[in-house]
Design an enzyme around this catalytic site. Structure first.
Site, PDB file in Angstrom:
ATOM      1  N   HIS A   1      31.557 -20.431  10.388  1.00 50.15           N
ATOM      2  CA  HIS A   1      32.030 -19.893   9.106  1.00 50.15           C
ATOM      3  C   HIS A   1      31.867 -20.934   7.993  1.00 50.15           C
ATOM      4  O   HIS A   1      31.261 -20.671   6.958  1.00 50.15           O
ATOM      5  CB  HIS A   1      33.505 -19.480   9.245  1.00 50.15           C
ATOM      6  CG  HIS A   1      34.115 -18.940   7.985  1.00 50.15           C
ATOM      7  ND1 HIS A   1      34.289 -17.602   7.755  1.00 50.15           N
ATOM      8  CD2 HIS A   1      34.586 -19.569   6.875  1.00 50.15           C
ATOM      9  CE1 HIS A   1      34.837 -17.423   6.563  1.00 50.15           C
ATOM     10  NE2 HIS A   1      35.029 -18.601   6.000  1.00 50.15           N
ATOM     11  N   GLU A   2      32.400 -22.121   8.234  1.00 53.58           N
ATOM     12  CA  GLU A   2      32.338 -23.156   7.199  1.00 53.58           C
ATOM     13  C   GLU A   2      30.895 -23.597   6.953  1.00 53.58           C
ATOM     14  O   GLU A   2      30.523 -23.938   5.830  1.00 53.58           O
ATOM     15  CB  GLU A   2      33.222 -24.354   7.567  1.00 53.58           C
ATOM     16  CG  GLU A   2      34.717 -24.023   7.694  1.00 53.58           C
ATOM     17  CD  GLU A   2      35.298 -23.274   6.503  1.00 53.58           C
ATOM     18  OE1 GLU A   2      34.781 -23.429   5.377  1.00 53.58           O
ATOM     19  OE2 GLU A   2      36.256 -22.503   6.699  1.00 53.58           O
TER      20      GLU A   2
ATOM     21  N   HIS B   1      29.350 -21.328   4.422  1.00 51.08           N
ATOM     22  CA  HIS B   1      29.654 -21.757   3.045  1.00 51.08           C
ATOM     23  C   HIS B   1      28.766 -22.949   2.661  1.00 51.08           C
ATOM     24  O   HIS B   1      28.274 -23.035   1.534  1.00 51.08           O
ATOM     25  CB  HIS B   1      31.115 -22.206   2.934  1.00 51.08           C
ATOM     26  CG  HIS B   1      32.123 -21.089   2.902  1.00 51.08           C
ATOM     27  ND1 HIS B   1      32.043 -20.039   2.023  1.00 51.08           N
ATOM     28  CD2 HIS B   1      33.262 -20.882   3.627  1.00 51.08           C
ATOM     29  CE1 HIS B   1      33.094 -19.225   2.219  1.00 51.08           C
ATOM     30  NE2 HIS B   1      33.839 -19.718   3.185  1.00 51.08           N
TER      31      HIS B   1
ATOM     32  N   HIS C   1      25.394 -21.930   1.571  1.00 50.42           N
ATOM     33  CA  HIS C   1      25.442 -21.356   0.215  1.00 50.42           C
ATOM     34  C   HIS C   1      25.353 -22.481  -0.826  1.00 50.42           C
ATOM     35  O   HIS C   1      24.732 -22.328  -1.876  1.00 50.42           O
ATOM     36  CB  HIS C   1      26.758 -20.577   0.080  1.00 50.42           C
ATOM     37  CG  HIS C   1      26.782 -19.528  -0.984  1.00 50.42           C
ATOM     38  ND1 HIS C   1      27.923 -18.833  -1.283  1.00 50.42           N
ATOM     39  CD2 HIS C   1      25.841 -19.048  -1.825  1.00 50.42           C
ATOM     40  CE1 HIS C   1      27.671 -17.966  -2.260  1.00 50.42           C
ATOM     41  NE2 HIS C   1      26.418 -18.083  -2.609  1.00 50.42           N
TER      42      HIS C   1
HETATM   43 ZN   LIG Z   1      35.637 -18.938   4.051  1.00 52.20          ZN
END
Ligand SMILES: [Zn+2]
Length: 673
Positions: free
Chosen positions: A464-465, A468, A471
């Site tokens: 998940h991290e 990010h 991105h």
């Molecule tokens: Zn998040």
């Protein structure tokens, strides 16, 4: 001697020179940087030339460079290595920074210049990126109230100050209720509770100066107690307290505070020219307007309710065997759901753990990024802010892309949770710079010489991290203000939640989930169980969440209710809320909505993002595989590289050819008809 924070760093990749920064450098550097920033803003305002894009909008974006240079390393430390001294500094800095930025956004002369540029926008011949920058800067000032004058401006200031006070009171009342309430347990009451819970209950008892174990309203105690305690009458007492916190009556009661907050928000929105607070709040989100949120939530609501009611039948039958007459109650659900989970999906965490080595999971995240986007990660021997922090250089075709820092282990000076932040964001203007991105997690540190092992949830968090981080790292925009994750709140979790899907790709687990001692891949039966358990009790989870999101929306879409509890009851009644499922957060406990503005009229955004991540991953599956190169290229070009340089809905349509539908989410949650 010059302050190291304000001098040229002359380090590899211009990373903050953490080894040369002394904590005592921060306060004087901040003072200097604030003065410098004020002087830069004053110079923009005093410019005798007619306001234009360069001398106003670009100049404003370019101001505060020294401040950024001081704050980036400071906040990295304040989150991940907050010694008592750094905490003290943060307490000093927070009000100072809040006032500094509030003063700039309320600077009437500055706003007049921004407004003058905005009014001439059609004559300025700006390209798309600059036009977007002007639009966002102008909108930000207007939304904060900069265009108001006289009595209206004064009232706006009062409302903001009062809301800040009420938000803090709401939070503190809730914390007080959660820490004050406790239920003593006799030794016989510990029957059926797992060891970790018994230990935690004893520790809580000791902390309260009691003779024996207690259950408090801390989520880490109350939820497992409701899951595991076979004592129905104790579950009922605990559950009733849990769902009533914030509404015990007396000094800590949050109900009147909630009503006042809702009324002030409505007044604030009306001062700014909106019909109501939801209209104001959603203007900057991908959803755009309340109807879009309501439609999405209602599309999920019916299938979720259907599933929850079917589950309720199964659980009620289990309860009947224990002699419970009639349908199950709120205090029964978690207990029977846990029994059912054990029977249907029992996963032995202890047997699973040796297959999830931290290093292998990092390798897996990097490998997926390589196959999807051609990124390569090379470890660097560079010291960062803590010995546990690892540093990599990300390159593509031999060209530098970003610096990636991984700070994975828990320690006393790190706040809880996991997050991704940019120590520096990608930008061309005001300064050309490559990103420096950090992922911070709280995984258990292994004894010396042993490999770090993760739970499956931990591995999801890592992916998940890292989503990010991608991105940020793949960002390719002109203006720093729209770089990387600077996007609408209901869009920001798309890249992160989407990346979690690659952990579930069987070939990824087959390659990287290998046993720490034998190197053998995970047995097929275990792998199937891991992937199958993800949907368990989704009816309950979806119902408790969607009900909360709809109550939040209805609070803000229309006139503020004088009695929020009556409004809440009305919304739940209209939905036909299953009786054994409470809202995930009832009004007097709904900190997301009342502690501050962040998620007010925005609690829906978790599900909004989930709809998109499920729909976006389906694009890969439809194209023939999780690593389809054309879809990966489109994902990078249309979403990951774009930051907030274009409206989120437009970006999604460019990627998918249409807006997202809920089908993939319902399928993913096991709720499809
Ligand atoms: Zn998040």
């Amino acid at each position: 001697m010059t302050n190291v924070l304000l001098s040229p760093w002359e380090t590899p990749f211009d990373l903050p020179p953490f080894d040369r920064i002394d904590d005592e450098d921060f306060a004087p550097a901040l003072e200097t940087a604030l003065i410098e920033h004020n002087a830069e803003v004053a110079a923009i305002v005093a410019n005798p030339e007619e306001p234009d894009f360069e001398n106003t909008i670009a100049a404003l974006e370019g101001s505060g460079a020294a401040l950024e240079k001081v704050l980036a390393p400071f906040f990295a430390l304040a989150g991940a290595d907050a010694t008592p001294r750094r905490q003290e500094l943060q307490r000093q800095f927070s009000p100072k920074l809040a006032k500094h930025f509030a003063d700039i956004s309320a600077n009437a002369a500055l706003y007049q210049r921004i407004r003058a540029v905005w009014d001439r926008r059609d004559d300025l011949d700006l390209d798309e990126a600059d036009a977007r920058q002007l639009f966002l800067v102008h909108r930000g000032y207007v939304r904060s109230g900069a265009a108001l004058t006289g009595a209206q401006a004064d009232r706006m200031k009062q409302i903001k100050e009062r809301l800040a006070v009420l938000g803090t009171e709401f939070t503190q009342n809730l914390l007080k209720d959660e820490s004050d309430w406790s239920m003593d347990l006799a030794e016989a009451d510990l029957e059926g509770l797992p060891d970790f819970l018994v230990d935690a209950a004893r520790a809580a008892g000791e902390e309260k100066g009691k003779d024996g174990p207690v259950i408090t309203l801390s989520r880490s105690l109350i939820v497992p107690f409701l899951q595991f305690s076979p004592r129905r009458e104790l579950r009922e007492v605990a559950w009733r307290a849990w769902v009533s916190r914030g509404a015990f009556g007396g000094e800590t009661d949050n109900r009147a505070i909630a009503a006042e907050i809702l009324a002030l928000r409505e007044e604030r929105a009306k001062l700014l020219g909106y019909d109501n607070f939801a209209g104001y709040k959603l203007e900057t989100e991908m959803a755009g307007e309340p109807a879009a949120v309501r439609n999405l939530l209602m599309e999920v609501w019916e299938p979720a309710k259907r599933q929850a009611l079917a589950d309720q039948e199964v659980l009620s039958a289990m309860a009947a065997e224990d002699g419970v007459n009639g349908p199950i109650e709120g205090w029964d659900w978690r207990y029977y759901a846990e029994k059912r989970r054990k029977a249907e999906h029992d996963l032995d965490e202890a047997a699973l753990k040796p297959y999830f080595q931290l290093d292998k999971m990092i390798e897996a995240a990097f490998d997926c990024a390589n196959r999807l986007f051609g990124l390569e990660f090379k470890p660097l021997e560079i010291a960062s802010y803590h010995p546990d922090v690892r540093v990599w250089e990300a390159t593509r075709n031999g060209e530098h892309v970003a610096i990636f820092l991984g700070d994975y282990f828990a320690r006393g000076t790190k706040r809880s949770g996991a997050w991704c932040s940019a120590i520096r964001s990608q930008a061309v203007r005001p300064r050309e710079q490559a990103p420096v991105v950090v992922n911070v997690c709280n995984f258990a540190k292994p004894p010396k010489g042993r490999a770090a092992l993760l739970s499956y949830d931990d591995a999801r968090t890592l992916f998940h991290e890292f989503g990010h981080a991608l991105h940020q790292m793949l960002s390719d925009v002109r203006w720093e203000g729209v770089s990387g994750t600077s996007v609408a709140r209901d869009f920001v979790e798309l890249p992160s939640q989407l990346y979690e899907h690659w952990l579930e790709v069987p070939e990824v687990l087959e390659k990287f989930a290998v046993h720490v001692d034998t190197g053998e891949p995970m047995p097929k039966a275990m792998l199937d169980k891991v992937l199958g358990a993800a949907n368990f009790d989704m009816g309950f989870q979806t119902v408790e969440y969607v009900a909360s999101a709809l109550v939040d929306l209805e609070f803000h879409d229309g006139a503020a209710p004088a009695d929020p509890m009556a409004k809440q009851a009305e919304v739940l009644e209209a939905l036909g809320m299953p009786r054994a499922i409470p809202m995930r957060h009832a009004t007097p406990q709904f900190a997301h909505v009342f502690s501050g503005d962040g998620y007010s009229s925005g609690y829906y955004s978790y599900m909004w993002s989930e709809v998109m991540d499920a729909d976006a991953f389906a694009a890969f599956e439809e194209a023939g595989g999780a690593f389809d190169p054309d879809v990966a290229k489109s994902l990078e070009e249309n979403i990951l590289s774009m930051g907030g340089s274009v409206e989120a809905a437009e970006l999604y349509e460019r990627f998918r050819g249409r807006l997202p539908g809920v089908e993939a989410l319902l399928k993913g949650r096991g709720l499809a008809a």
